[in-house]
Design an enzyme around this catalytic site. Structure first.
Site, PDB file in Angstrom:
ATOM      1  N   GLY A   1       0.861  -1.180   0.000  1.00  0.00           N
ATOM      2  CA  GLY A   1       0.000   0.000   0.000  1.00  0.00           C
ATOM      3  C   GLY A   1       0.890   1.219   0.000  1.00  0.00           C
ATOM      4  O   GLY A   1       1.881   1.276  -0.732  1.00  0.00           O
TER       5      GLY A   1
ATOM      6  N   ALA B   1       5.188  -2.323   0.256  1.00  0.00           N
ATOM      7  CA  ALA B   1       5.514  -1.448   1.382  1.00  0.00           C
ATOM      8  C   ALA B   1       5.998  -2.249   2.593  1.00  0.00           C
ATOM      9  O   ALA B   1       6.901  -1.819   3.319  1.00  0.00           O
ATOM     10  CB  ALA B   1       4.290  -0.615   1.774  1.00  0.00           C
TER      11      ALA B   1
ATOM     12  N   GLU C   1       9.366  -7.419 -10.054  1.00  0.00           N
ATOM     13  CA  GLU C   1       8.123  -8.113  -9.751  1.00  0.00           C
ATOM     14  C   GLU C   1       8.275  -9.633  -9.862  1.00  0.00           C
ATOM     15  O   GLU C   1       8.801 -10.137 -10.867  1.00  0.00           O
ATOM     16  CB  GLU C   1       7.013  -7.659 -10.703  1.00  0.00           C
TER      17      GLU C   1
END
Length: 235
Positions: free
Chosen positions: A90, A123, A194
């Site tokens: 987030g 995060a 990723e």
């Protein structure tokens, strides 16, 4: 023994929440049936309850129950009793501000350093480094400090993106931003792409997943390391 997974993302393109990591997490959390979830980062501003429910659905696939830290009257006690902790992604500023506001940053740090398995994504991974200063997020709130867990002695840039030679975007690349960071800070930065993650087992730090990572060290040219490479030298 410390056991930590620092993942770039919770969801790879085209996948579902944590599905690319579930086989790994089945082993990682094998000694507990319940995960304490830290939903403070609130992606898109969703509620703690909604975020916890979303994560719960993912963990049902490996027969784990998820309980949000916000559900406990005494969050410090919940952390000390937890057999596994997951901090989701987030906004990193919102996350770190909440960790300080609720006075649980040091409690989580102590628990993990004493052996509680910790999973972070996005995060929740950025805060595993020395500071949050290499986050990609907008500073929508102002935390009391940028210092974070320091589980590894470098900083992390989750969701690291390589420059697209075909892009017409004129803003700074991630590499440029990290070079700006090194104008004022000396610690190394790991650009975590990723679908890749860093595994910490006590003092051994290893890159995992399908992709290489990009390493930035102060005063040096950036370079690539391959999956399964040892990152302990950055410590």
């Amino acid at each position: 023994m410390r056991h930590i997974i620092i993942a770039s993302t919770s969801t790879v393109h085209g996948g579902q929440t944590l599905d690319y990591l579930l086989d790994e997490l089945r082993v990682f959390f094998k000694y507990t049936s319940e995960i304490l979830f830290i939903p403070y980062a609130r992606p898109g501003g969703i509620s703690h309850d909604a975020y916890t429910e979303k994560v719960s659905e993912a963990f049902k696939n490996i027969d784990k129950t998820v309980v949000g830290i916000h559900e406990f009257e005494d969050p410090k006690k919940a952390i000390k009793n937890a057999k596994g902790i997951f901090t989701g992604g987030g906004n990193t500023f919102v996350l770190v501000n909440a960790l300080y506001k609720n006075d649980v940053l040091e409690t989580i740090k102590d628990a993990v350093n004493n052996g509680t398995p910790y999973l972070g994504t996005s995060a929740g991974s950025n805060i595993c480094g020395l500071t949050m200063n290499t986050t990609n997020d907008m500073p929508i709130v102002y935390p009391p400090s940028f210092k974070t867990f320091g589980f590894v002695k470098f900083n992390i840039n989750p969701h690291y993106l390589d420059p697209d030679p075909k892009s017409k975007h004129m803003g700074e690349t991630r590499e440029t931003r990290i070079k700006e960071f090194h104008s004022f800070n000396a610690q190394p930065v790991v650009g975590l792409r990723e679908g890749s993650w860093i595994e910490v087992k006590e003092h051994t730090v290893t890159l995992k997943g399908p992709l290489d990572a990009r390493i930035f060290e102060h005063g040096k040219s950036p370079y690539e390391i391959q999956t399964n490479a040892d990152l302990s030298n950055l410590m």
